[in-house]
Design a protein around this motif. Structure first.
Motif, short mmCIF file in Angstrom:
data_model
loop_
_atom_site.label_atom_id
_atom_site.label_comp_id
_atom_site.label_asym_id
_atom_site.label_seq_id
_atom_site.Cartn_x
_atom_site.Cartn_y
_atom_site.Cartn_z
N SER A 120 23.62 -27.29 8.63
CA SER A 120 23.34 -28.25 7.39
C SER A 120 23.97 -27.70 6.07
O SER A 120 24.70 -27.11 5.90
N LYS A 121 24.04 -28.88 5.10
CA LYS A 121 24.74 -28.20 3.23
C LYS A 121 24.06 -26.99 2.89
O LYS A 121 24.84 -25.59 2.16
N ALA A 122 22.58 -26.80 3.24
CA ALA A 122 21.72 -25.72 1.92
C ALA A 122 22.63 -24.77 3.39
O ALA A 122 22.44 -23.45 2.78
N LYS A 123 22.09 -23.86 4.76
CA LYS A 123 22.87 -23.23 5.45
C LYS A 123 24.09 -23.09 4.77
O LYS A 123 25.07 -22.10 5.05
N ALA A 173 25.21 -23.52 2.57
CA ALA A 173 26.17 -22.80 0.97
C ALA A 173 25.74 -20.86 0.93
O ALA A 173 26.29 -20.63 -0.24
N THR A 174 24.49 -20.73 1.67
CA THR A 174 24.35 -19.62 2.37
C THR A 174 25.10 -18.64 3.29
O THR A 174 25.12 -17.73 3.05
N ASP A 200 26.65 -15.13 3.18
CA ASP A 200 25.72 -14.10 2.25
C ASP A 200 25.58 -13.10 3.05
O ASP A 200 24.33 -13.50 4.25
N HIS A 222 21.52 -16.24 9.13
CA HIS A 222 21.66 -16.81 9.94
C HIS A 222 21.72 -17.24 11.11
O HIS A 222 22.12 -18.65 11.85
#
Length: 114
Positions: free
Chosen positions: A73-76, A78-79, A82, A87
């Motif tokens: 996903s885009k949310a995943k 993005a991080t 980190d 994850h």
């Protein structure tokens, strides 16, 4: 349990330019590439393919790994680099992981001035 390309019937294509010379820490680069390839295998569906391309542009080397995996996903995304966040996600055959491989690869790539 380790899943291989043969277990999932995944074809790996490798494109390397002729006369490629690379001066780097071979062991570190090997660890990075194996981790990225393992992730591609882990998240690819059986019968699909993975392409590894080596590209050179203005004295810069690019190593591109393309797979036909399930994506994220885009949310995943993005991080994903980190290292303070875990994850971990199950692969397409139920493979387990720590969730720290890509952030670790990112740090190793930076140590090679990548």
């Amino acid at each position: 349990v380790s899943i291989t390309s043969k277990d999932k019937n995944i074809t790996i294509y490798l494109e390397i330019p002729d006369h490629l010379e690379l001066i780097t820490d071979f062991k570190l680069l090997s660890i990075i590439l194996m981790n990225i390839l393992t992730n591609s295998l882990k998240f690819s569906h059986p019968g699909m393919s993975i392409r590894i391309n080596i590209l050179i542009d203005k004295n810069l080397l690019y190593i591109q790994v393309k797979d036909t995996g399930k994506g994220m996903s885009k949310a995943k995304l993005a991080t994903i680099f980190d290292s303070n966040l875990n994850h971990s996600e199950e692969g397409t055959y139920g493979e387990k992981g720590s969730g720290f491989g890509l952030p670790f690869c990112y740090e190793m790539i930076q140590s090679l001035d990548g």
